[in-house]
Design a protein around this motif. Structure first.
Motif: not given
Length: 373
Positions: A198-199, A202, A206, A275, A279, A282, A285, A303
């Motif tokens: 997940e990290q 992102n 991003i 998901e 994502t 954003h 993050y 971003t």
């Protein structure tokens, strides 16, 4: 009798699959194919025989470089070549001639719009605007031309990750995940760092980290080479006939290319995953992970989408719900977005090959202003 029944079945199938290519004519490139807006099936690959069903997606006419915005959702104008193809393959729809303009009418209409195109067209190499809910082909410029995608590549990397990994998976950063190319955008991960998928996901979408792309590739497939094989297999499954990937991040390679239409196909598939859609919304993050020594690392990834940093404003008539940027010297400045109008109708807009950031967002606004009010 059996042969007769088989023949009848085949004729019925052909009449149902309006505008499809025959199974003996597999498409290797949209650029070499006359397409029409009523295509239902596009055959894409001789090795795996994947069939791309386009009935729920926009198919732009091959011969139409630019389609003026249509506010009433009417069918796209067709050329004489496309009308002939439609007559040959749509025998059961001969009575629907009122939906298709004649070649002369089309030519006259295109001439009337020449001045409008000159004023409102884009200078980037290629661009596309297509509806997701209305399925309208709003604007197209050289959308089947092969160009370099830069970091828009990471959209496919995200898709393969979503299909093959869990967000809770732990990933330890290893030597084969290190990106050594000069000037590559990096998150700063070091060997021994431990993160979650997940990290990394992102950081990939991003911040556009190439080390995040490598980490996900190795985690999913064991090597970057094996991962790119998955990327290309998925591209073929989606109907991307003008795409080939050789890395997970989009760093330049002459054999790493795509088209605006293929990016539309890939992005559309990604948006089916909550998901992904969440994502890309954003503006930043924050990640907390551990390094090789067990120390806690705090990182914030901002971003690359300048709309979300208020560096550029998009038209008030639409909302930008997210997207992905990409830039290399060879690819120029690139951007793909998911947009909605005031009625919440969805659109995908693509610019590839702009000369710089200012032109990129200026020309993206040109596309966004073409969304029917």
């Amino acid at each position: 009798m059996k042969k007769l029944e088989t023949g009848v079945i085949c004729l019925l199938a052909i009449s149902m699959l309006t505008g499809c290519s025959s199974s003996g004519e597999l498409i290797k490139s949209y650029s070499n194919t006359a397409l029409n807006t009523k295509s239902l099936i596009i055959h894409t690959d001789t090795d795996d025989n994947h069939d791309f069903f386009a009935k729920d997606l926009v198919v732009f006419p091959k011969s139409s470089t630019v389609n003026p915005a249509k506010s009433d959702g009417d069918a796209a104008e067709t050329t004489e070549e496309e009308t002939k193809a439609a007559d040959e393959t749509e025998t059961d729809e001969a009575d629907e001639t009122d939906e298709t303009k004649s070649a002369d009418e089309t030519e006259e209409s295109l001439s009337e719009n020449d001045s409008d195109r000159e004023e409102t067209g884009i200078d980037a190499k290629t661009g596309l605007l297509a509806g997701m809910d209305s399925l309208s082909d709003v604007y197209a410029k050289d959308i089947y031309t092969r160009v370099y995608p830069a970091s828009l590549t990471k959209i496919m990397t995200a898709l393969i990750t979503l299909e093959n990994a869990n967000f809770s998976d732990k990933v330890t950063f290893t030597e084969d995940m290190v990106e050594n190319e000069y000037a590559a955008k990096l998150c700063g991960f070091e060997v021994g760092d431990e993160l979650t998928v997940e990290q990394l996901f992102n950081a990939l979408l991003i911040y556009s980290g190439n080390d995040a792309a490598n980490a996900l590739a190795v985690h999913v497939a064991g090597s970057i080479e094996a991962f790119t094989a998955l990327m290309n297999k998925e591209a073929k499954r989606l109907g991307c006939v003008d795409t080939n990937f050789v890395n997970a991040g989009g760093l330049h390679d002459n054999n790493h290319y795509t088209s605006a239409y293929d990016m539309y196909l890939i992005f559309n598939e990604c948006l089916k995953h909550d998901e992904f859609a969440e994502t890309i919304r954003h503006s930043s993050y924050k990640a907390t992970y551990t390094d090789a020594g067990g120390e806690t690392v705090y990182a914030t990834y901002t971003t690359t989408n300048q709309y979300f940093l208020d560096a550029y404003d998009y038209p008030e008539s639409v909302r930008v719900l997210g997207g992905k940027t990409g830039t290399t010297n060879e690819a120029g400045s690139c951007l793909i977005l998911y947009d909605v109008d005031k009625k919440e109708n969805g659109y995908i807009s693509v610019i590839l090959g702009a000369s710089g950031s200012e032109e990129l967002y200026s020309e993206m606004n040109i596309l966004l202003n073409k969304i029917p009010k």
